[in-house]
Design an enzyme around this catalytic site. Structure first.
Site, PDB file in Angstrom:
ATOM      1  N   CYS A 116     -10.015 -39.673  28.910  1.00  0.00           N
ATOM      2  CA  CYS A 116      -8.936 -40.669  28.812  1.00  0.00           C
ATOM      3  C   CYS A 116      -8.089 -40.477  27.553  1.00  0.00           C
ATOM      4  O   CYS A 116      -6.979 -41.003  27.456  1.00  0.00           O
ATOM      5  CB  CYS A 116      -9.512 -42.072  28.861  1.00  0.00           C
ATOM      6  SG  CYS A 116     -10.510 -42.335  30.328  1.00  0.00           S
ATOM      7  N   HIS A 257      -4.356 -46.780  26.333  1.00  0.00           N
ATOM      8  CA  HIS A 257      -4.980 -46.272  27.556  1.00  0.00           C
ATOM      9  C   HIS A 257      -5.355 -47.486  28.409  1.00  0.00           C
ATOM     10  O   HIS A 257      -5.929 -48.453  27.901  1.00  0.00           O
ATOM     11  CB  HIS A 257      -6.216 -45.445  27.193  1.00  0.00           C
ATOM     12  CG  HIS A 257      -7.108 -45.200  28.359  1.00  0.00           C
ATOM     13  ND1 HIS A 257      -6.625 -44.773  29.573  1.00  0.00           N
ATOM     14  CD2 HIS A 257      -8.449 -45.358  28.513  1.00  0.00           C
ATOM     15  CE1 HIS A 257      -7.630 -44.667  30.414  1.00  0.00           C
ATOM     16  NE2 HIS A 257      -8.752 -45.023  29.804  1.00  0.00           N
ATOM     17  N   ASN A 287      -7.822 -47.588  36.134  1.00  0.00           N
ATOM     18  CA  ASN A 287      -7.943 -46.644  35.021  1.00  0.00           C
ATOM     19  C   ASN A 287      -7.654 -45.239  35.564  1.00  0.00           C
ATOM     20  O   ASN A 287      -8.453 -44.700  36.320  1.00  0.00           O
ATOM     21  CB  ASN A 287      -9.367 -46.745  34.446  1.00  0.00           C
ATOM     22  CG  ASN A 287      -9.620 -45.757  33.317  1.00  0.00           C
ATOM     23  OD1 ASN A 287      -8.854 -44.813  33.114  1.00  0.00           O
ATOM     24  ND2 ASN A 287     -10.705 -45.959  32.596  1.00  0.00           N
TER      25      ASN A 287
HETATM   26  N1  COA Z   1     -18.927 -56.427  41.430  1.00  0.00           N
HETATM   27  C1  COA Z   1     -19.827 -57.415  41.244  1.00  0.00           C
HETATM   28  N2  COA Z   1     -20.820 -57.343  40.350  1.00  0.00           N
HETATM   29  C2  COA Z   1     -20.908 -56.233  39.616  1.00  0.00           C
HETATM   30  C3  COA Z   1     -20.008 -55.157  39.752  1.00  0.00           C
HETATM   31  C4  COA Z   1     -19.002 -55.292  40.715  1.00  0.00           C
HETATM   32  N3  COA Z   1     -18.073 -54.323  40.922  1.00  0.00           N
HETATM   33  N4  COA Z   1     -20.359 -54.197  38.882  1.00  0.00           N
HETATM   34  C5  COA Z   1     -21.427 -54.631  38.208  1.00  0.00           C
HETATM   35  N5  COA Z   1     -21.781 -55.862  38.668  1.00  0.00           N
HETATM   36  C6  COA Z   1     -22.885 -56.717  38.234  1.00  0.00           C
HETATM   37  C7  COA Z   1     -24.019 -55.931  37.614  1.00  0.00           C
HETATM   38  O1  COA Z   1     -24.865 -55.407  38.617  1.00  0.00           O
HETATM   39  C8  COA Z   1     -24.690 -56.989  36.788  1.00  0.00           C
HETATM   40  O2  COA Z   1     -25.469 -57.781  37.619  1.00  0.00           O
HETATM   41  P1  COA Z   1     -26.921 -58.317  37.110  1.00  0.00           P
HETATM   42  O3  COA Z   1     -26.608 -59.161  35.913  1.00  0.00           O
HETATM   43  O4  COA Z   1     -27.410 -59.050  38.294  1.00  0.00           O
HETATM   44  O5  COA Z   1     -27.698 -57.081  36.763  1.00  0.00           O
HETATM   45  C9  COA Z   1     -23.503 -57.847  36.298  1.00  0.00           C
HETATM   46  O6  COA Z   1     -22.416 -57.581  37.206  1.00  0.00           O
HETATM   47  C10 COA Z   1     -23.096 -57.542  34.887  1.00  0.00           C
HETATM   48  O7  COA Z   1     -23.023 -56.122  34.790  1.00  0.00           O
HETATM   49  P2  COA Z   1     -22.466 -55.421  33.509  1.00  0.00           P
HETATM   50  O8  COA Z   1     -22.421 -53.944  33.712  1.00  0.00           O
HETATM   51  O9  COA Z   1     -23.214 -55.929  32.320  1.00  0.00           O
HETATM   52  O10 COA Z   1     -20.980 -56.032  33.525  1.00  0.00           O
HETATM   53  P3  COA Z   1     -19.877 -55.977  32.420  1.00  0.00           P
HETATM   54  O11 COA Z   1     -19.414 -57.330  32.073  1.00  0.00           O
HETATM   55  O12 COA Z   1     -20.240 -55.043  31.301  1.00  0.00           O
HETATM   56  O13 COA Z   1     -18.676 -55.291  33.232  1.00  0.00           O
HETATM   57  C11 COA Z   1     -17.640 -53.144  33.434  1.00  0.00           C
HETATM   58  C12 COA Z   1     -18.836 -54.004  33.783  1.00  0.00           C
HETATM   59  C13 COA Z   1     -17.862 -51.747  33.984  1.00  0.00           C
HETATM   60  C14 COA Z   1     -16.401 -53.753  34.060  1.00  0.00           C
HETATM   61  C15 COA Z   1     -17.479 -53.119  31.877  1.00  0.00           C
HETATM   62  O14 COA Z   1     -18.723 -52.786  31.293  1.00  0.00           O
HETATM   63  C16 COA Z   1     -16.457 -52.135  31.437  1.00  0.00           C
HETATM   64  O15 COA Z   1     -15.283 -52.292  31.685  1.00  0.00           O
HETATM   65  N6  COA Z   1     -16.892 -51.114  30.699  1.00  0.00           N
HETATM   66  C17 COA Z   1     -16.015 -50.070  30.264  1.00  0.00           C
HETATM   67  C18 COA Z   1     -15.973 -49.005  31.326  1.00  0.00           C
HETATM   68  C19 COA Z   1     -14.757 -48.137  31.238  1.00  0.00           C
HETATM   69  O16 COA Z   1     -13.700 -48.603  30.975  1.00  0.00           O
HETATM   70  N7  COA Z   1     -14.936 -46.836  31.474  1.00  0.00           N
HETATM   71  C20 COA Z   1     -13.909 -45.908  31.369  1.00  0.00           C
HETATM   72  C21 COA Z   1     -13.702 -45.606  29.923  1.00  0.00           C
HETATM   73  S1  COA Z   1     -12.296 -44.704  29.561  1.00  0.00           S
END
Ligand code: COA
Length: 330
Positions: A116, A257, A287
């Protein structure tokens, strides 16, 4: 003494595939919903490539539009750079496909793999070639088809990514107040496993087993990436502003980004940037990794948020881990 030169952005272009995938489309086959995705990421839909579309085809379309915007022919370019982690093939470089599509031969063309952060890395490389006097006109493209590497059984990652390409033409200018004023590039390879595609490279070649284990798709530690991104985005903004002696008032637009609207809000609010000075279009495209900043530049200009003379701060971070920032005067 050689003349001092800057690399000025004289043309911009973007291309996205026609295919659209909404949050509701994911809810048809995954345990997810529009509300969860919107709240956690700000994404409503993303563009997805279809048959016959690829990273090189999107790159070529974006490059043609950027050339037209700059009033140049492809034959006037000295160098083509493509930032991508979803290349046409492992080799040759996607930039070589773009060169052939544009109908030019002889000039150098190569890819930059910085995820990214790729566009800011490529912008910096292009600008340095211009500042050194080696080349006068450089095409810098950020392009991805991450839908082809997303695991549509992994709700934690696949909902994030979209496809697209953005391109910028850089031209040499002796007006030192214009163009790329500052840039900074960083990496920390110890964090390689935060986001990666395990198989298909020399460490683990493609086999029936790697395919069965879904190892050709993106694996991501979402929480860890989130913390890394908030931290680096704030740090990069501070670094860019300090290096160019800019206050919030001096910055016309932050083009981050398009990682996640919560990450963008959290970092820019800490530095007191009002929302109107921060460009966000992640709701429409998700993204798009290396493509997100140049695509955002195109749309920000269309909306009148970037004009000749505007000071733009770009900040990016991603797999590698990598992070990078740039200050550009249009
Ligand atoms: N829909 C519904 N629930 C979801 C889900 C989805 N698409 N994806 C994950 N969950 C659930 C998980 O299973 C978890 O459930 P649990 O508590 O029962 O185990 C819960 O939501 C929380 O998961 P978590 O991974 O802790 O969520 P989060 O608040 O961190 O959000 C992201 C997840 C991926 C949106 C967030 O971590 C993020 O944006 N990270 C950066 C990733 C990124 O930008 N990558 C590219 C970098 S350039």
């Amino acid at each position: 003494m050689p003349t001092a030169l800057r690399a000025c952005v004289t043309g911009l272009g973007m291309a996205v595939p026609a295919g659209v995938m909404t949050n509701d489309d994911f809810a048809k086959f995954l345990d997810t919903n529009d509300e969860w995705i919107t709240q956690r990421t700000g994404i409503k839909k993303r563009r997805i490539v279809g048959e016959g579309e690829s990273t090189a085809s999107l790159s070529t379309e974006a490059a043609r539009l950027a050339l037209a915007d700059a009033g140049l022919e492809a034959g006037q370019l000295d160098l083509i750079l493509v930032a991508t982690i979803s290349p046409e093939m492992i080799f040759p470089a996607t930039a070589c496909f773009v060169q052939a599509n544009l109908g030019v031969t002889g000039i150098p063309a190569f890819d930059i793999s910085a995820a990214c952060s790729g566009f800011v890395y490529a912008l910096t490389v292009g600008a340095k070639f211009i500042e050194s006097g080696m080349y006068r006109r450089v095409m810098v493209i950020g392009a991805e088809t991450l839908s082809r590497f997303s695991d549509y059984t992994d709700r934690g990652s696949c909902i994030l990514f979209g496809d697209g390409a953005g391109a910028a033409v850089l031209e040499a200018t002796e007006d030192l107040s214009k163009g790329v004023q500052y840039s900074c590039l960083f990496a920390d390879g110890a964090g390689w496993d935060f986001i990666h595609v395990p198989a298909g490279g020399s460490r683990q070649i493609a086999s029936a087993e790697t395919v069965a284990q879904r190892l050709h798709y993106i694996k991501m530690k979402g929480r860890d990436v989130y913390k890394f991104a908030v931290d680096k985005m704030q740090w990069l903004l501070e670094d860019c502003m300090k290096a160019c002696n800019l206050s919030v008032d001096d910055v016309d637009l932050v083009v981050p980004h398009q990682v996640n609207s919560r990450i963008i809000e959290s970092a820019t609010q800490k530095l007191s940037f009002p929302p109107e000075k921060v460009y966000v279009n992640i709701d429409k495209y998700g993204n798009t990794s290396a493509a997100s900043i140049p695509m955002a530049m195109v749309e920000a200009r269309q909306e009148g948020k970037i004009k000749p003379g505007s000071t733009v701060v770009m900040v990016a971070f991603g797999a590698g881990l990598t992070w990078a920032g740039a200050v550009v005067r249009m």
